[in-house]
Write a protein that holds these residues in place. Structure first.
Motif, PDB file in Angstrom:
ATOM      1  N   ALA A 211      10.867   8.484  -7.349  1.00 30.84           N
ATOM      2  CA  ALA A 211       9.919   8.497  -6.232  1.00 30.84           C
ATOM      3  C   ALA A 211       8.697   7.634  -6.542  1.00 30.84           C
ATOM      4  O   ALA A 211       8.208   6.889  -5.682  1.00 30.84           O
ATOM      5  CB  ALA A 211       9.492   9.930  -5.922  1.00 30.84           C
ATOM      6  N   ALA A 212       8.213   7.708  -7.775  1.00 30.92           N
ATOM      7  CA  ALA A 212       7.058   6.898  -8.163  1.00 30.92           C
ATOM      8  C   ALA A 212       7.387   5.411  -8.086  1.00 30.92           C
ATOM      9  O   ALA A 212       6.580   4.602  -7.596  1.00 30.92           O
ATOM     10  CB  ALA A 212       6.606   7.274  -9.574  1.00 30.92           C
ATOM     11  N   LEU A 213       8.567   5.040  -8.553  1.00 34.11           N
ATOM     12  CA  LEU A 213       8.964   3.632  -8.519  1.00 34.11           C
ATOM     13  C   LEU A 213       9.181   3.156  -7.083  1.00 34.11           C
ATOM     14  O   LEU A 213       8.880   2.015  -6.744  1.00 34.11           O
ATOM     15  CB  LEU A 213      10.220   3.417  -9.354  1.00 34.11           C
ATOM     16  N   ARG A 214       9.686   4.042  -6.223  1.00 34.94           N
ATOM     17  CA  ARG A 214       9.854   3.674  -4.816  1.00 34.94           C
ATOM     18  C   ARG A 214       8.492   3.448  -4.153  1.00 34.94           C
ATOM     19  O   ARG A 214       8.325   2.515  -3.362  1.00 34.94           O
ATOM     20  CB  ARG A 214      10.622   4.770  -4.076  1.00 34.94           C
ATOM     21  N   LEU A 215       7.526   4.285  -4.475  1.00 33.01           N
ATOM     22  CA  LEU A 215       6.181   4.094  -3.964  1.00 33.01           C
ATOM     23  C   LEU A 215       5.634   2.738  -4.378  1.00 33.01           C
ATOM     24  O   LEU A 215       5.070   2.007  -3.571  1.00 33.01           O
ATOM     25  CB  LEU A 215       5.255   5.209  -4.479  1.00 33.01           C
ATOM     26  N   LEU A 216       5.843   2.390  -5.627  1.00 32.16           N
ATOM     27  CA  LEU A 216       5.380   1.113  -6.140  1.00 32.16           C
ATOM     28  C   LEU A 216       6.075  -0.057  -5.442  1.00 32.16           C
ATOM     29  O   LEU A 216       5.452  -1.075  -5.098  1.00 32.16           O
ATOM     30  CB  LEU A 216       5.637   1.056  -7.651  1.00 32.16           C
ATOM     31  N   GLU A 217       7.361   0.117  -5.179  1.00 28.36           N
ATOM     32  CA  GLU A 217       8.163  -0.947  -4.582  1.00 28.36           C
ATOM     33  C   GLU A 217       7.809  -1.188  -3.117  1.00 28.36           C
ATOM     34  O   GLU A 217       7.828  -2.327  -2.644  1.00 28.36           O
ATOM     35  CB  GLU A 217       9.648  -0.570  -4.696  1.00 28.36           C
ATOM     36  N   GLU A 218       7.463  -0.118  -2.394  1.00 30.59           N
ATOM     37  CA  GLU A 218       7.313  -0.227  -0.932  1.00 30.59           C
ATOM     38  C   GLU A 218       5.868  -0.146  -0.453  1.00 30.59           C
ATOM     39  O   GLU A 218       5.609   0.130   0.712  1.00 30.59           O
ATOM     40  CB  GLU A 218       8.149   0.865  -0.255  1.00 30.59           C
ATOM     41  N   THR A 219       4.920  -0.409  -1.346  1.00 24.93           N
ATOM     42  CA  THR A 219       3.520  -0.446  -0.939  1.00 24.93           C
ATOM     43  C   THR A 219       2.897  -1.770  -1.363  1.00 24.93           C
ATOM     44  O   THR A 219       3.438  -2.481  -2.201  1.00 24.93           O
ATOM     45  CB  THR A 219       2.704   0.713  -1.557  1.00 24.93           C
ATOM     46  N   GLY A 220       1.775  -2.065  -0.756  1.00 25.71           N
ATOM     47  CA  GLY A 220       1.040  -3.266  -1.107  1.00 25.71           C
ATOM     48  C   GLY A 220      -0.447  -3.021  -0.944  1.00 25.71           C
ATOM     49  O   GLY A 220      -0.865  -1.944  -0.482  1.00 25.71           O
ATOM     50  N   PRO A 221      -1.277  -3.977  -1.303  1.00 24.92           N
ATOM     51  CA  PRO A 221      -2.722  -3.819  -1.190  1.00 24.92           C
ATOM     52  C   PRO A 221      -3.139  -3.468   0.237  1.00 24.92           C
ATOM     53  O   PRO A 221      -2.630  -4.034   1.205  1.00 24.92           O
ATOM     54  CB  PRO A 221      -3.274  -5.175  -1.592  1.00 24.92           C
ATOM     55  N   SER A 222      -4.026  -2.491   0.376  1.00 34.03           N
ATOM     56  CA  SER A 222      -4.540  -2.116   1.693  1.00 34.03           C
ATOM     57  C   SER A 222      -5.363  -3.252   2.256  1.00 34.03           C
ATOM     58  O   SER A 222      -6.091  -3.946   1.542  1.00 34.03           O
ATOM     59  CB  SER A 222      -5.417  -0.854   1.589  1.00 34.03           C
ATOM     60  N   LEU A 223      -5.220  -3.452   3.552  1.00 32.03           N
ATOM     61  CA  LEU A 223      -5.973  -4.541   4.205  1.00 32.03           C
ATOM     62  C   LEU A 223      -7.416  -4.104   4.444  1.00 32.03           C
ATOM     63  O   LEU A 223      -7.692  -2.945   4.661  1.00 32.03           O
ATOM     64  CB  LEU A 223      -5.290  -4.902   5.531  1.00 32.03           C
TER      65      LEU A 223
END
Length: 223
Positions: A211-223
């Motif tokens: 789950a932690a790795l999925r979070l890392l994979e599917e997020t990016g810097p907030s605009l």
């Protein structure tokens, strides 16, 4: 000899800045349940002293004078599959965890030298790495948001909060305390997160790590 269940966790440090290495060594030693068994500044020194079984956790600077800390971690992990790894970096490089070979992807933690300034966060990450868990830098996680169209973006606001705290290495009880909800509610949210992300709750790989790795994979810097 102390029983295995009672002995201190053995930690090795690979950090090329002498002052920072000394500060890390003092912080870890003062914790009481940790023992620094090696403190070196290069890949060459690390590969010489860190024979399999010499340490339970290795704390690695990513940028070393004679090589890359991640590559070193992969070599050490393949020689000792139960070795915990905590990466430290002066830059935001959490996404590098996504490039880890699958056979060594568990039990890696990541903290930024610039955003993580609390001793408790460091000690928590060291202990989590030893337990085969994944902890991502809390401050950096605050700066990301789900990518449009990603599976993580389908989570409710509360489920996303739970996932982000899970990725910081908090237990269900710790998440419940942080969000002021019951532990049973947290458990329900965690299972909902696993279901939405398609994560098996009882696989060979720890589902919290997945789950932690999925979070890392599917997020990016907030605009």
């Amino acid at each position: 000899m102390m029983p295995t269940s009672q002995r201190r966790l053995r930690v090795a440090l690979v950090e090329d800045q002498p002052l920072f290495r000394t500060m890390l060594e003092r912080t870890l030693t003062d914790a009481g349940d940790l023992e620094v068994v090696a403190a070196v500044g290069t890949v060459t020194e690390a590969r010489r002293v860190l024979t399999p079984g010499a340490a339970d956790v290795v704390v690695l600077d990513i940028d070393l004078p004679d090589g890359n800390g991640i590559a070193l971690g992969v070599v050490l992990r393949r020689a000792q599959p139960d070795l915990g790894v905590l990466l430290l970096s002066a830059h935001d490089a959490m996404e590098l965890l996504l490039d880890l070979p699958r056979d060594v992807a568990h039990g890696w933690c990541y903290l930024s030298k610039t955003s993580t300034t609390s001793e408790s966060a460091l000690l928590h990450a060291v202990r989590a790495a030893a337990a085969g868990e994944t902890v991502l830098d809390p401050a950096l996680l605050e700066r990301v948001s789900p990518r449009a169209g990603s599976t993580v973006a389908r989570l409710t606001h509360r489920q996303y909060e739970v996932l982000r705290l899970l990725a910081q290495g908090l237990s269900n009880a710790g998440i419940a305390d942080r969000l002021k909800i019951t532990e049973k509610s947290v458990q329900n949210h965690v299972y909902a997160v696993y279901s939405t992300l398609g994560i098996d709750a009882a696989p060979a790989l720890n589902p919290r790590v997945s789950a932690a790795l999925r979070l890392l994979e599917e997020t990016g810097p907030s605009l």
